[in-house]
Design an enzyme around this catalytic site. Structure first.
Site, PDB file in Angstrom:
ATOM      1  CG  ASP A  81      -1.716   1.190   1.452  1.00 55.89           C
ATOM      2  OD1 ASP A  81      -2.337   1.647   0.475  1.00 55.89           O
ATOM      3  OD2 ASP A  81      -1.727   1.715   2.588  1.00 55.89           O
ATOM      4  CG  ASP A  83      -2.203   7.413   0.317  1.00 55.59           C
ATOM      5  OD1 ASP A  83      -2.459   8.612   0.359  1.00 55.59           O
ATOM      6  OD2 ASP A  83      -1.975   6.804  -0.753  1.00 55.59           O
ATOM      7  CG  ASP A 238      -2.683   2.235   6.596  1.00 54.75           C
ATOM      8  OD1 ASP A 238      -3.340   3.133   7.159  1.00 54.75           O
ATOM      9  OD2 ASP A 238      -2.572   2.167   5.363  1.00 54.75           O
ATOM     10  CG  ASN A 241      -7.856   0.092   1.204  1.00 55.70           C
ATOM     11  OD1 ASN A 241      -7.311   0.251   2.284  1.00 55.70           O
ATOM     12  ND2 ASN A 241      -7.495   0.762   0.122  1.00 55.70           N
TER      13      ASN A 241
END
Length: 290
Positions: A81, A83, A238, A241
């Site tokens: 991921d 962000d 984190d 999703n």
């Protein structure tokens, strides 16, 4: 046999030799330091509840404990991921700040990352609030408001040096993902596309969106293309999703994650930086590519 992995944050290491030895005394096994004061393995602990014992002994100290298998420990595929994982911010929140809308947007972001809102609907709602934002302002946000998460470049460059393929798959935006993937060294980047009318945002994002299914399917596709058993894959994120890709990866890591995400993941890093993912794979500090 499993390995009990103990990892501290390199910026503020709290993994002392007495602490590591106290864990060994209660769990059994052989102590092997990967980086003195920062990370160690306890090989073949014989206590049936070794992980619980270790976490009880660690208490409030900033040290992560995880139990990991030794077979295929060094992974050949990383899917990450972006962000709040490879970078320290949520890009959409920082864009909203340029319009004095950060509190409103950040609340939606936080609820979406906790799994309380439908991701696609939450994305559309937030992007609509950015309508009219100028490209030059977005570039300024990218340049001035975003910082790389510590250890990310070492993670990617080291795994690549040892034969892994690395993919950044983000529910954020290509405007940031393409840029930071190159800076960090990822082999590829996949993210959502913000739509423009000239040099201003239309308030829409191209469909289909990159969501939890995209992340999971990209991991499965890349593993298939490389004839890799899923046990040789690593996924890190984190938010809610990220759970689907975390769930299918050999090492599924929740990094500084929302509580529900950390609880559901097989491996959780609450204190360490991204180099923790190298220590989890058994890399010694002097093997890191920095």
């Amino acid at each position: 046999m499993p390995v009990l992995s103990l990892i501290a944050n390199p910026a503020d290491p709290e993994l002392s030799a007495p602490l590591a030895q106290a864990v060994v005394a209660q769990t059994g096994g052989e102590l092997n330091w990967l980086n003195h004061g920062v990370a160690c393995d306890i090989l073949e602990p014989n206590a049936p509840d070794a992980l619980r014992i270790a976490r009880d002994i660690i208490g409030t100290k900033s040290v992560d404990a995880n139990l990991v298998p030794t077979d295929g420990r060094r992974k050949l595929l990383l899917v990450a991921d972006m962000d709040s994982t490879m970078i320290e911010q949520e890009c959409i929140d920082e864009l909203a700040a340029a319009l004095d809308l950060k509190p409103q947007v950040a609340e939606i972001t936080d609820r979406a990352m906790r799994g309380e809102l439908d991701f696609a609907q939450a994305l559309d709602t937030r992007v609509a609030l950015l309508k009219g934002l100028e490209r030059k302002v977005i570039e300024e946000v990218r340049r001035e408001a975003i910082t790389l998460a510590p250890g990310g470049r070492a993670l990617v460059q080291t795994m690549k040096a040892y034969g892994a393929y690395t993919s950044l798959v983000s529910g954020g935006f290509t405007f940031f993902a393409d840029y930071y993937a190159k800076r960090i060294g990822f082999d590829e980047a996949i993210a959502n596309v913000l739509e423009f009318d000239g040099d201003r945002l239309t308030g829409t994002v191209a469909k289909p969106i990159v969501d939890k299914n995209t992340k999971r399917e990209r991991l499965l596709t890349l593993a298939g293309e490389r004839n890799l058993d899923l046990a040789r894959t690593l996924a890190v994120g984190d938010g809610a999703n990220d759970l689907d890709m975390i769930g299918v990866a050999g090492f599924g890591v929740a990094l500084h994650a929302k509580p529900a995400v950390a609880e559901a993941a097989g491996i959780r890093i609450d204190h360490g930086d991204l180099t923790a993912l190298l220590y989890l794979q058994g890399y010694y500090d002097d093997e890191f590519v920095r």
